[in-house]
Motif scaffolding. Structure first.
Motif, short mmCIF file in Angstrom:
data_model
loop_
_atom_site.label_atom_id
_atom_site.label_comp_id
_atom_site.label_asym_id
_atom_site.label_seq_id
_atom_site.Cartn_x
_atom_site.Cartn_y
_atom_site.Cartn_z
N LEU A 112 0.85 -1.19 0.00
CA LEU A 112 0.00 0.00 0.00
C LEU A 112 0.88 1.24 0.00
O LEU A 112 1.72 1.42 0.89
CB LEU A 112 -0.91 0.01 1.23
CG LEU A 112 -1.79 1.25 1.43
CD1 LEU A 112 -2.76 1.42 0.28
CD2 LEU A 112 -2.55 1.16 2.77
N ASP A 113 0.71 2.09 -1.01
CA ASP A 113 1.49 3.32 -1.12
C ASP A 113 0.53 4.50 -1.24
O ASP A 113 -0.15 4.68 -2.25
CB ASP A 113 2.41 3.27 -2.33
CG ASP A 113 3.47 4.39 -2.31
OD1 ASP A 113 3.25 5.40 -1.61
OD2 ASP A 113 4.50 4.24 -2.99
N LEU A 114 0.47 5.31 -0.17
CA LEU A 114 -0.36 6.53 -0.15
C LEU A 114 0.52 7.76 0.05
O LEU A 114 0.05 8.80 0.52
CB LEU A 114 -1.39 6.43 0.98
CG LEU A 114 -2.36 5.24 0.93
CD1 LEU A 114 -3.26 5.23 2.15
CD2 LEU A 114 -3.19 5.28 -0.34
N LEU A 145 4.21 -0.61 3.48
CA LEU A 145 3.37 0.56 3.71
C LEU A 145 4.19 1.82 3.55
O LEU A 145 5.19 2.02 4.25
CB LEU A 145 2.75 0.52 5.11
CG LEU A 145 1.91 1.73 5.51
CD1 LEU A 145 0.70 1.88 4.60
CD2 LEU A 145 1.47 1.62 6.97
N ASN A 146 3.79 2.70 2.64
CA ASN A 146 4.48 3.96 2.41
C ASN A 146 3.49 5.11 2.55
O ASN A 146 2.57 5.26 1.75
CB ASN A 146 5.10 3.99 1.00
CG ASN A 146 6.02 5.19 0.79
OD1 ASN A 146 6.03 6.13 1.59
ND2 ASN A 146 6.81 5.16 -0.26
N LEU A 147 3.70 5.91 3.61
CA LEU A 147 2.87 7.09 3.86
C LEU A 147 3.73 8.35 3.89
O LEU A 147 3.36 9.35 4.50
CB LEU A 147 2.12 6.95 5.19
CG LEU A 147 1.23 5.71 5.36
CD1 LEU A 147 0.55 5.73 6.73
CD2 LEU A 147 0.18 5.64 4.26
N SER A 157 8.24 8.82 6.57
CA SER A 157 9.08 10.01 6.52
C SER A 157 8.30 11.24 6.07
O SER A 157 7.23 11.15 5.47
CB SER A 157 10.26 9.77 5.58
OG SER A 157 9.81 9.51 4.26
N ARG A 158 8.86 12.40 6.40
CA ARG A 158 8.32 13.71 5.99
C ARG A 158 6.90 13.91 6.48
O ARG A 158 6.03 14.36 5.76
CB ARG A 158 8.40 13.87 4.47
CG ARG A 158 9.81 13.83 3.91
CD ARG A 158 9.84 14.25 2.46
NE ARG A 158 11.21 14.28 1.96
CZ ARG A 158 11.69 13.42 1.06
NH1 ARG A 158 10.90 12.49 0.55
NH2 ARG A 158 12.92 13.49 0.64
N ASN A 159 6.66 13.56 7.73
CA ASN A 159 5.39 13.84 8.40
C ASN A 159 5.69 14.50 9.73
O ASN A 159 6.85 14.68 10.11
CB ASN A 159 4.59 12.55 8.59
CG ASN A 159 3.98 12.04 7.29
OD1 ASN A 159 3.10 12.66 6.72
ND2 ASN A 159 4.46 10.88 6.82
N SER A 160 4.67 14.87 10.45
CA SER A 160 4.83 15.44 11.79
C SER A 160 4.30 14.42 12.79
O SER A 160 3.09 14.29 12.99
CB SER A 160 4.05 16.76 11.90
OG SER A 160 4.15 17.29 13.21
N LEU A 161 5.22 13.68 13.42
CA LEU A 161 4.84 12.57 14.27
C LEU A 161 5.23 12.81 15.73
O LEU A 161 6.15 13.56 16.03
CB LEU A 161 5.49 11.27 13.78
CG LEU A 161 5.15 10.83 12.35
CD1 LEU A 161 5.90 9.55 12.01
CD2 LEU A 161 3.65 10.64 12.19
N SER A 162 4.52 12.13 16.60
CA SER A 162 4.82 12.15 18.03
C SER A 162 5.74 10.98 18.36
O SER A 162 5.68 9.93 17.71
CB SER A 162 3.52 12.04 18.82
OG SER A 162 3.77 11.61 20.14
N PRO A 163 6.59 11.11 19.39
CA PRO A 163 7.42 9.98 19.83
C PRO A 163 6.61 8.75 20.22
O PRO A 163 7.15 7.64 20.29
CB PRO A 163 8.18 10.55 21.04
CG PRO A 163 8.24 12.02 20.79
CD PRO A 163 6.93 12.35 20.13
#
Length: 558
Positions: free
Chosen positions: A205-207, A231-233, A264-270
C-alpha cells in the motif's frame, strides 16, 4: 510510487521478492499462445482507448503495436497487454511510462477511459501511473468505474493528477493486493475505516504524497490489514494527534508480516515508537526521516533484530547513542542518524556488531571523541559520513586486511571536525572515490600512500595543518582525480617536481580553493613550468590568481 532510491542491495532484494511473489500471481499464465484468442469487443475497446490518448493524424505514434491491420490483430501480443492463456480475455493493462516508446499516456477525459474499462471486466492488473487527464480528474468518478472491476488485484494510479476524496466504493475491490495512489497531492484521504478496512488482502500500500491530514484512524485501520507487508505514507501530512494513546497501542493486533514502513516527511509524536516496536520481529526497512521527532534515542531499537535499513535523520533526537545499540542489530546494512542533536561518543558496538553495514551517516550532530577502531574494520562499509561534529582523536585506520578480503570503503566525509594527528597509511582502502577531510586539525606529512588510490576522484584536505613536501609519488596513480583542494595548509609544499612531469589526472570538473606553494628551493618561488602544467589541466573558465608569496588561488567562474 514505490521508491528505492536509497536502498542497499539487501533491501532491493527483499523488496524485489515482494514484487516477484505478487507479480507472478498476475502474470504467470497470461501469455497468449497458439491460435489468436483476443476478444473482438476487448480489442475494439483498446483501440478506442488508444484513440482517446492519441487522437488525430498521429494517433498511432505512442503504441505502434496497437493497430487495426490484420497482421497486428492479436491484441494479446500488444505492448502493455496480457491475456489469460485459456480464455483469451485481457487480464493486464499497463499504460505506465515504461510501456511507451516516445511519449506518455494522456487522456482527453477521465470519463472516456473509465467507460472503456467497463469493456475489460477480466482485468486483474491495471497500471495507469503517470497518466495525465486534460479534464479535472475526480477520484469519485474514477472509482465509480473501477469498482466494477472486482477481479483487480493490482491497481496503480500514482501521479495521475487525481483529486477529491476517495469514495467508499473502492472497498468493493476486495481482491486488491497492490494499491498505489501516491503522488496525487490533491487526493484527500479520511475515514479510512469506510474503505481501506475492506481491502483485507492488501500486501503493498502506497499513499505517499497524498493528503492524509484528516485520516485520524490510519493506525487502527492499518493494524487490521493482516497481510500488509509494505506501507508507504511518506509526505502525506500525518499529524501528531493521529497517534493514539499508549494504552491502545499496547493492546493492538498488528500485521504479523509488515516488513517495509516509510512514514518520513510527516509530523509525528514519539508515541509512534510504541506502535513500531510491536513490529520489532518483522520490520526490515524503516524510514522516519524528517518527522520532527523530539526525544532521546529510543533504546528499544536494539531489540529490532530484523532491521536492515534504518533512517532517523533530520529529526531532533537528543542525548547519546545507547552503548547497547548494535548488540542485536547485526542485520543492519543502512543506518542514517544525521542532522539530529546526538552527543557523546560513537559506541564501539556499532563496529563490533554491525558487521554488515554498508552505509553509515552520523553527520551534523555534536558527537565527540575518537572514531572507534571497530568502525574502520567493517569490511562491507562503503559510505562513512561523520562531517560537522566535534570528533577528535586520531584516524585509527585498519593496518591489515586479515579480517577482510577487501575493504569496501568508497566515500569518507569527515569535514569540519577536530581530528588530529597525521594522515596514516591508507592503502587498505583502495576503493576510495571521495576523501573529504577539510577543516580539521590534521598535521604532519601527507602519506605517500595517497598516491595509490587509483579510484579517487575527489580529494579535499584543505584547512588543516599539514606540512612538508608533496612529490609526484603522492599523485602517481590518481588517474581519476578531477577535484583537488590542498588550500590553507600554509606549510605544505610541492617539491622535487621534475619540470617535465606530466600529471596522470585530468582536472576537468571543479577545483575549489586550490592553493599551491611550490618552492624550487627551501624558500623558493613558484615553478612556472609546474604551474603551467597544472593550469593546462584546468578548464578555461577557471582562473588561477596569485594571493600571496608563492601561493595561488583558483577561482571558479560560473
Amino acid at each position: 510510487m514505490i521508491m528505492m532510491s536509497k536502498t542497499t542491495a539487501p533491501q532491493i532484494l527483499m523488496i524485489s521478492m515482494l514484487f516477484i511473489n505478487l507479480m507472478s500471481s498476475f502474470l504467470g499464465s497470461s501469455f497468449a499462445v497458439g491460435e489468436p484468442k483476443c476478444k473482438e469487443a476487448e480489442r475494439q475497446a483498446l483501440l478506442q482507448l488508444k484513440e482517446d490518448m492519441y487522437g488525430g493524424d498521429g494517433w498511432d505514434d505512442g503504441l505502434p503495436s496497437w493497430a487495426k491491420e490484420e497482421e497486428k490483430k492479436e491484441c494479446c501480443e500488444w505492448v502493455g497487454i496480457r491475456c489469460d492463456s485459456n480464455s483469451g480475455h485481457v487480464t493486464t493493462l499497463d499504460l505506465s511510462p515504461s510501456t511507451f516508446e516516445d511519449s506518455h499516456s494522456t487522456f482527453s477525459s477521465v470519463g472516456n477511459i473509465t467507460s472503456l474499462l467497463a469493456h475489460l471486466p477480466y482485468l486483474n492488473y491495471l497500471d495507469l501511473s503517470g497518466a495525465g487527464f486534460h479534464d479535472k480528474s475526480s477520484m469519485p468518478n474514477v472509482i465509480d468505474a473501477l469498482s466494477k472491476l472486482t477481479k483487480l488485484r493490482y491497481l496503480n494510479l500514482s501521479y495521475t493528477t487525481l483529486s477529491g476524496e476517495i469514495p467508499p466504493k473502492i472497498g468493493n475491490l476486495s481482491s486488491l493486493q497492490f494499491l498505489d495512489l501516491s503522488g496525487n497531492d490533491g487526493l484527500r484521504l479520511k475515514d479510512l475505516q469506510n474503505w481501506l478496512s475492506h481491502l483485507s488482502s492488501l500486501q503493498l500500500l502506497d499513499l505517499s504524497h497524498t493528503n492524509m491530514s484528516l485520516a485520524h484512524d490510519w493506525i487502527h485501520v492499518v493494524n487490521n490489514l493482516p497481510h500488509l507487508a509494505y506501507l508507504n505514507l511518506s509526505g502525506s501530512s500525518l499529524q501528531n494527534h493521529h497517534v493514539v494513546s499508549p494504552s491502545f497501542l499496547s493492546h493492538i493486533n498488528s500485521s504479523k508480516i509488515l516488513s517495509v514502513l516509510d512514514l518520513s516527511r510527516n509530523s509525528l509524536s514519539p508515541l509512534i515508537f510504541q506502535w513500531l516496536f510491536n513490529h520489532s520481529h518483522t520490520l526490515i526497512q524503516l524510514d522516519l526521516h524528517d518527522c520532527q521527532l523530539k526525544t532521546s534515542f529510543p533504546k528499544s531499537f536494539e531489540k529490532m533484530a530484523t532491521l536492515s535499513y534504518l533512517d532517523l535523520s533530520q529529526n531532533q533526537l537528543e542525548g547519546s547513542i545507547p552503548t547497547s545499540f548494535g548488540s542485536e542489530n547485526n542485520a543492519l546494512t543502512y543506518l542514517d542518524l544525521s542532522q539530529n542533536r546526538l552527543e557523546g561518543c560513537i559506541p564501539i558496538s556499532l563496529g563490533n556488531n554491525m558487521t554488515s553495514l554498508e552505509y553509515l551517516n552520523l553527520s551534523n550532530n555534536t558527537l565527540e571523541g575518537e572514531i572507534p577502531k571497530s568502525i574502520w574494520k567493517i569490511c562491507t562499509l562503503k559510505v562513512l559520513r561523520a562531517n560537522d561534529n566535534a570528533l577528535s582523536g586520531q584516524l585509527q585506520l585498519a593496518k591489515s586486511s586479515r579480517q577482510c578480503v577487501h575493504f569496501s570503503l568508497e566515500y569518507l566525509d569527515l569535514r569540519r571536525n577536530q581530528i588530529m594527528g597525521s594522515l596514516p597509511n591508507i592503502t587498505m582502502y583502495s576503493s576510495l572515490v571521495e576523501l573529504l577531510l577539510r577543516s580539521n586539525q590534521l598535521n604532519g606529512n601527507v602519506s605517500e600512500t595517497l598516491g595509490q588510490l587509483s579510484q579517487l576522484k575527489i580529494l579535499d584536505v584543505s584547512r588543516n595543518f599539514f606540512k612538508g613536501a608533496m612529490s609526484v609519488t603522492h599523485f602517481s596513480k590518481l588517474f581519476n582525480l578531477h577535484r583537488l583542494d590542498l588550500s590553507s595548509n600554509s606549510q605544505l609544499a610541492l617539491n622535487n617536481i621534475p619540470s617535465d612531469w606530466v600529471p596522470p589526472f585530468q582536472l576537468k570538473f571543479f577545483i575549489s580553493g586550490l592553493a599551491f606553494w611550490v618552492p624550487t628551493s627551501q624558500i623558493g618561488f613558484v615553478h612556472k613550468s609546474i604551474m603551467s602544467k597544472l593550469i593546462s589541466l584546468i578548464p578555461k573558465f577557471q582562473i588561477l590568481f596569485p594571493i600571496g608569496f608563492g601561493i595561488y588561488h583558483l577561482i571558479y567562474i560560473t
